[in-house]
Structures are given as C-alpha cells and as structure tokens.
Design a protein around this motif. Structure first.
Motif, PDB file in Angstrom:
ATOM      1  N   GLY A 468       4.184  38.418  -7.637  1.00 52.30           N
ATOM      2  CA  GLY A 468       5.528  38.971  -7.599  1.00 52.30           C
ATOM      3  C   GLY A 468       6.578  38.115  -8.268  1.00 52.30           C
ATOM      4  O   GLY A 468       7.786  38.382  -8.145  1.00 52.30           O
ATOM      5  N   GLY A 469       6.160  37.065  -8.969  1.00 60.56           N
ATOM      6  CA  GLY A 469       7.082  36.201  -9.697  1.00 60.56           C
ATOM      7  C   GLY A 469       7.545  35.038  -8.854  1.00 60.56           C
ATOM      8  O   GLY A 469       7.154  34.891  -7.683  1.00 60.56           O
ATOM      9  N   PRO A 470       8.373  34.173  -9.423  1.00 59.23           N
ATOM     10  CA  PRO A 470       8.871  34.273 -10.803  1.00 59.23           C
ATOM     11  C   PRO A 470       7.840  33.812 -11.819  1.00 59.23           C
ATOM     12  O   PRO A 470       6.921  33.069 -11.484  1.00 59.23           O
ATOM     13  N   VAL A 471       8.023  34.255 -13.056  1.00 63.10           N
ATOM     14  CA  VAL A 471       7.219  33.767 -14.176  1.00 63.10           C
ATOM     15  C   VAL A 471       7.975  32.581 -14.774  1.00 63.10           C
ATOM     16  O   VAL A 471       9.153  32.696 -15.123  1.00 63.10           O
ATOM     17  N   THR A 472       7.284  31.445 -14.879  1.00 58.79           N
ATOM     18  CA  THR A 472       7.946  30.215 -15.347  1.00 58.79           C
ATOM     19  C   THR A 472       7.631  29.951 -16.817  1.00 58.79           C
ATOM     20  O   THR A 472       6.470  29.881 -17.213  1.00 58.79           O
ATOM     21  N   ILE A 534      10.400  41.474 -12.041  1.00 58.55           N
ATOM     22  CA  ILE A 534       9.811  40.124 -12.039  1.00 58.55           C
ATOM     23  C   ILE A 534      10.774  39.181 -12.746  1.00 58.55           C
ATOM     24  O   ILE A 534      11.027  39.327 -13.943  1.00 58.55           O
ATOM     25  N   PRO A 535      11.340  38.180 -12.047  1.00 55.85           N
ATOM     26  CA  PRO A 535      12.264  37.249 -12.706  1.00 55.85           C
ATOM     27  C   PRO A 535      11.537  36.268 -13.616  1.00 55.85           C
ATOM     28  O   PRO A 535      10.379  35.913 -13.372  1.00 55.85           O
ATOM     29  N   VAL A 536      12.206  35.846 -14.683  1.00 57.58           N
ATOM     30  CA  VAL A 536      11.698  34.812 -15.587  1.00 57.58           C
ATOM     31  C   VAL A 536      12.622  33.602 -15.470  1.00 57.58           C
ATOM     32  O   VAL A 536      13.847  33.733 -15.632  1.00 57.58           O
ATOM     33  N   VAL A 537      12.047  32.432 -15.175  1.00 58.24           N
ATOM     34  CA  VAL A 537      12.854  31.216 -15.017  1.00 58.24           C
ATOM     35  C   VAL A 537      12.343  30.147 -15.981  1.00 58.24           C
ATOM     36  O   VAL A 537      11.181  30.160 -16.387  1.00 58.24           O
ATOM     37  N   PHE A 538      13.231  29.212 -16.342  1.00 53.83           N
ATOM     38  CA  PHE A 538      12.873  28.138 -17.266  1.00 53.83           C
ATOM     39  C   PHE A 538      12.711  26.829 -16.489  1.00 53.83           C
ATOM     40  O   PHE A 538      13.583  26.434 -15.719  1.00 53.83           O
ATOM     41  N   SER A 539      11.549  26.181 -16.700  1.00 51.15           N
ATOM     42  CA  SER A 539      11.195  24.995 -15.920  1.00 51.15           C
ATOM     43  C   SER A 539      11.383  23.697 -16.686  1.00 51.15           C
ATOM     44  O   SER A 539      11.325  22.615 -16.096  1.00 51.15           O
ATOM     45  N   GLY A 540      11.584  23.757 -18.014  1.00 52.55           N
ATOM     46  CA  GLY A 540      11.720  22.550 -18.819  1.00 52.55           C
ATOM     47  C   GLY A 540      10.383  22.062 -19.349  1.00 52.55           C
ATOM     48  O   GLY A 540       9.321  22.363 -18.794  1.00 52.55           O
ATOM     49  N   LEU A 541      10.424  21.300 -20.444  1.00 48.72           N
ATOM     50  CA  LEU A 541       9.200  20.785 -21.057  1.00 48.72           C
ATOM     51  C   LEU A 541       8.480  19.834 -20.114  1.00 48.72           C
ATOM     52  O   LEU A 541       9.110  18.996 -19.460  1.00 48.72           O
TER      53      LEU A 541
END
Length: 615
Positions: A468-472, A534-541
């Motif tokens: 169910g997310g989030p997709v990182t 489904i949320p998309v989040v940014f996790s960083g390199l």
C-alpha cells in the motif's frame, strides 16, 4: 466432420461441380447468339460422354495429388487458394491441348477458358464456404469473448490466424485497430480493420468487446501507456501477445496473451541475433554457468539448452536457487546432460577440482555480489567474491585449457564510486590481463540493470505497492539503463560467438530510464494512481549510488560491430604483472582480515571510489 467423411463429401461435390462448370460455360458462350440454345445442344452432342467423364476423373486425380482432399479447410489461407488455382489450371491445360491443336474442332476454344473460370470459382468457392460455416459456428458460440486486436502487421495477422485455427475458440476477434488510418475497411482473415487506436472506446461499446490485445512487434512505452489509459478509462482489460523469446522457449504459445509488464514499457526494438553463429559456438560444448541460480545465470542456461551443448553445469552458492533452476530446465533438456554444483567461487581449491573433473570448454561467469548498498556495508565480502572469486575461475580456465571464458560485467564498473562497481572494475582488469597471454579466449560483456531480477528496484517497488506504499525513490532525476534478462542473454551469447579474446563488448540498452517514471508506471500497471492511491516519496541517495551511470569512460573508445546492438569497447592495455601482484596483495590482506588496508588498496587500483573509503 471426420477426415474421411470430408474427403468423400468433397469428391462427390467435385463430381457435380466440374460438369456444372462446363455446362455453365456452354450456356454463357451461346446465350446471346441467334438460335443459341440449338447451337449449344449441337456442340454438346458432338462431345462424347467419355470425354466429359475423362475430364472429371482427371480433375479428381489431380486434386487428390495436390492434396485438395487432405486439407482442413477451416484453416485455409492464401497458400490453399494458390493450391486450388494450380490444380484446376493444370486440369484444363491438359484437357485443352487437343482443342487448341485442332483449331476448335471439338468445341469452341473459348469454352475451355470459360469452363476453367467457372470450375475455379465453384471448386474454390465450396471450400471457402466450408471455412466460412466453421467460423460462423465459432462466432455463434456463447463461450467466446469478443476481443479487439491492436496492430495489423505480421504479428496481428498471425495472432488472429492462430486464434481462428483453434477448435474450441475462447476469443472472437471482432476487428483490428491500427495507427494507420489508410488500412481502415481492409479485411484480414475476414476480420475487418475498424479504425485507429483512439477509436477503441467506440468499438468496445459497439461490439461488446471484453478485452483488447496488443499485437505489435515494436511498440513504444508511450503508446502502451496511451492504450492502458484508454483501457482504464472505459474499464476494458488490456493484454499483450508474448515476446519472441517466450514463444521460442516453449513457455507460451502465440495465442496466450498476457498482462502488460514493466519491460513492455521500455519501448525497445526486438533484439536481432545470428542463430547459426550462436549454435556453432554452443553446440557440442561442455559448458559451465556460474551464478546459475540468478536472473542472468538462469536465463543463460535456458537459452544455452536451445543450442544443444554436450553438457551443462549449473554452479552456485545457494542450493535452493540452483535446484529450482535445475528442476525447470531438466524438463526440457532434450538429452543434454546436466549437473548441479553447489560451490563458493572463493574456494580456489574446490574450483580447480571442479574444472579438472568436468573438463569444461566454455565458461559463462555470471556469479557476483551486485547490491550496491549491501556491499557498502560488507566490502570485504564484495572483494573476496567479485575479485578473488573471478581470479580463481580465470586461473582454472587457463590451467585446464577452457576454449572461451565470458564474464558478465556491469555499467557500474565504469568510473565506479561504489564498492560493488569498484570490485567489478578490478574483475574486468583481471580478465583483460589474462587475455594477453592465454590460449583461452577471455571476453567481457558489459550492460546495465536487469528488469525484475532478484533484489532489483522493480521488485522493491512491487513489494512496496503490495503493502500500500509509499514507494521510495532516491532522487527525482535518477536514471538507469535497463534490459530484460532474455534480451541481455541473447546479446551475451552473440558477443561470445563473435569474440576473439580480450574484448569488452557493450550491449546497446537504448536510452536510460528515469526511476521516478518507472515507479509511476509500476503503480499504474498495478491498477493504482500515483500520489493519490500510492504515495511516492524521495529518500535521498544511498552510499555508493550515482544519479546516472555511464557505459564507457573517457579513456575508452567505441567501435561498431556487425551487430548494431553490440559495440566493442577499446580500452587501454593492462599490465598483467602489476594486476597479478595487486590481486595477490589483496588476497593477503583479505586472509589477514586487514580491512582498512584492503579498502585502501582497492582505492589505489580504482581511484574514483568515494573518499570515505580512506577512513
């Protein structure tokens, strides 16, 4: 209708149709002449009955020889129409020779030509009627679902042809759609081209279509997304025909459509390869595949079996993955001897004994630790496996006179910043160093990420979607090169068959794919809307990662080969003595577990590694 019943039925029908064709020819010939009826009777009375019987029986014999009574006419196509034309034409050529020689003494010469036209129409027409009746029976079946086929090329034609050949048809093609509007109203196997792709909603409603099948040889990801959007909008299921590799492997048939997968969105032209060259390279050889339980290793084994090696060994460290591969392949080994070998390529003595025992002639080295963040946390294991393990295999290949050794490399070995990329770079240097002075042909094949491989970003995204997310996603601008396992392996085999020794072959992977776009496509393929369902989040390199990968560095030069999908990388020469000393020192540090010194030595060899490894 049973085969023998159909034969008797058609023979009886032909016994009626051929004289009928001749009679119709006389009627047409004398219809408009004065006293035409009496003239016709006069000419017909002059033809002996024995001649008519001879013609009819001659036709039956010719038809039988041509196979017109052995065909299942519901499958008839262009080839069968040509067959009817040739058989009927031969009959009338034989029968007309005396007439033309005599100058029309027996009956007017025009009768022969008109009779030929009528008999051709009647004999061919009755057979096409059989096909039409068969198709109408299928169409009227309540069990079949109406489908719409996207694509009027060879693939679309073949798909519909095979669909209509099935005895118990489950799907009925109501029509085609195509991007080319000029094909509208054309019929293919009796199925009309209704219009263009944007008209799909109209035809779905009009013909009660339950499923849309994409049957195109090369389709861009953009076009697939467009069709998927239409399907989602009107609530109709979208499927796609299998790839060529899936059909060749026997995993599916042409008519078994499947769900649209993420690799379909790559929008890449099908890989073309030279079967004879690959067959000559593989057939009759004793082959070892390391990492046979992995995505590339397993696909290598699948495709190698198609070219009939004498012997195939599946080597890997994980017993479950190797056994699963063996169970899959053993069912279709077709007499090829296979064995499973559980071994760690870091164990130099065991690797040497394995080579001595099995006497391999060709080695495909696909075993490697490949997960970038995981190898950052376990650098000693990456060095032992990817560097020392590769050295062990190369030593054994040279010692036991293996003919060809092919190492699978990665784009992460180009200007590497990660431990994983650095170790693969050193592995490339080892292979090239040995290639300078060995009877074994050492070859490197370099490419990018494999879609759907174990632990890949695609699997990670799919797992996150199921939860169910989030997709990182690490960064909105991150890109990677992708290939499917089947197309990567086809090009590995092609490169191996081309190699003379010492080459680095680079596989053309098209344009890099944006990872954010990939994530959103996967969410949509799963039936959800990005950032809404489904949320998309940014996790960083993460440690060791780069925003983008390169396929070759500034000191390397690309050279074209005979295969447009394969490029040759010309790199600077490698000093064998220096590389061997470096590897021996790495092995000493590894055995003594002097990990800070080990990392420092790795950075000495590969200066582009991130500075933090000096700590």
């Amino acid at each position: 209708m049973f085969n023998w019943q159909q034969k008797i039925f058609l023979i009886i029908i032909d016994l009626i149709l051929i004289p009928s064709g001749i009679l119709l020819a006389f009627i047409v010939r004398f219809f408009e002449e004065e006293n035409g009826f009496f003239l016709m009777l006069k000419w017909m009375a002059g033809i002996e009955l024995i001649k008519i019987i001879f013609l009819v029986l001659s036709c039956i014999i010719v038809f039988y020889i041509f196979g017109l009574y052995g065909k299942v006419w519901r499958y008839a196509g262009v080839a069968e129409v040509v067959l009817i034309f040739n058989a009927v034409t031969l009959c009338f050529i034989i029968f007309s020779i005396p007439v033309f020689i005599s100058g029309g003494k027996f009956y007017p010469r025009s009768i022969t030509i008109i009779s030929w036209l009528f008999c051709l129409s009647l004999v061919g027409g009755i057979r096409m009627l059989l096909k039409w009746v068969s198709l109408r029976q299928k169409k009227s079946s309540n069990l079949s679902r109406n489908i719409l086929v996207v694509g009027t090329g060879d693939e679309g034609e073949a798909y519909v042809r095979e669909l209509l050949r099935q005895k118990d048809i489950q799907y009925w093609p109501v029509g085609f759609v195509d991007e080319d509007n000029r094909k509208k109203n054309v019929k293919i196997h009796g199925v009309p081209v209704l219009g263009v792709i944007d008209d799909i909603p109209q035809f779905v409603s009009k013909y009660n279509v339950k499923q849309v099948i994409i049957a195109l040889p090369f389709i861009s990801g953009q076009l697939i997304n467009r069709i998927l959007a239409i399907g989602k909008q009107i609530g109709v299921h979208i499927s796609i025909i299998p790839s060529v590799s899936e059909i060749l492997d026997g995993r599916v048939t042409l008519t078994q459509s499947r769900e649209v997968r993420i690799e379909d969105l790559l929008g890449r032209e099908p890989v073309k390869f030279d079967n004879p060259d690959i067959a000559d390279f593989i057939k009759g050889e004793r082959i070892l595949v390391t990492g046979a339980g992995g995505s590339i290793g397993r696909e290598l084994c699948r495709q190698i079996l198609n070219f009939k090696p004498e012997f195939l060994a599946l080597l890997g460290h994980g017993e479950n993955s190797i056994h699963e591969t063996w169970l899959e392949l053993n069912r279709k080994s077709s007499g090829v001897e296979m064995t499973q070998i559980i071994a760690d390529i870091q164990n130099r003595g065991k690797i040497s004994r394995i080579f001595e025992k099995y006497k391999f002639t060709v080695v495909f080295h696909a075993a490697a630790h490949k997960h970038v963040p995981l190898m950052e946390a376990n650098p000693d294991e990456a060095i032992s496996n990817n560097i020392l393990g590769t050295r062990n295999l190369i030593d054994a290949a040279s010692k036991y006179k293996v003919k060809s050794f092919v190492m699978v490399s990665t784009d992460k070995a180009v200007i590497p910043t990660s431990i994983m990329g650095g170790t693969k770079k050193v592995a490339e240097l080892i292979v090239r160093a040995y290639a300078n002075d060995s009877k074994t042909k050492f070859i490197i094949v370099r490419f990018g990420n494999v879609l759907g491989s174990r632990g890949s970003v695609v699997q990670t995204f799919q797992h996150q979607i199921r939860l169910g997310g989030p997709v990182t996603v690490t960064h909105p601008d991150m890109t990677r090169y992708f290939m499917t396992a089947p197309e990567a392996v086809l090009l590995i085999l092609q490169s191996a068959s081309m190699g003379k020794g010492g080459e680095i072959f680079l596989l053309d992977m098209g344009r890099p794919l944006n990872i954010l776009t990939l994530a959103k496509n996967l969410i949509e393929l799963s039936g959800y809307e990005p950032d809404k369902d489904i949320p998309v989040v940014f996790s960083g390199l993460r440690p060791g990662e780069k925003l983008s990968e390169r396929l070759y560095d500034d000191e390397e030069e690309l050279i074209k080969t005979s295969n447009p999908k394969i490029l040759l990388v010309k790199a600077k020469p490698v000093n064998r003595e220096i590389i061997i000393k470096d590897i021996e020192y790495i092995e000493k540090l590894s055995n003594e577990m002097l990990y800070p010194d080990l990392l420092k030595k790795l950075k000495d060899i590969v200066p582009t590694l991130l500075q933090e490894y000096d700590k």
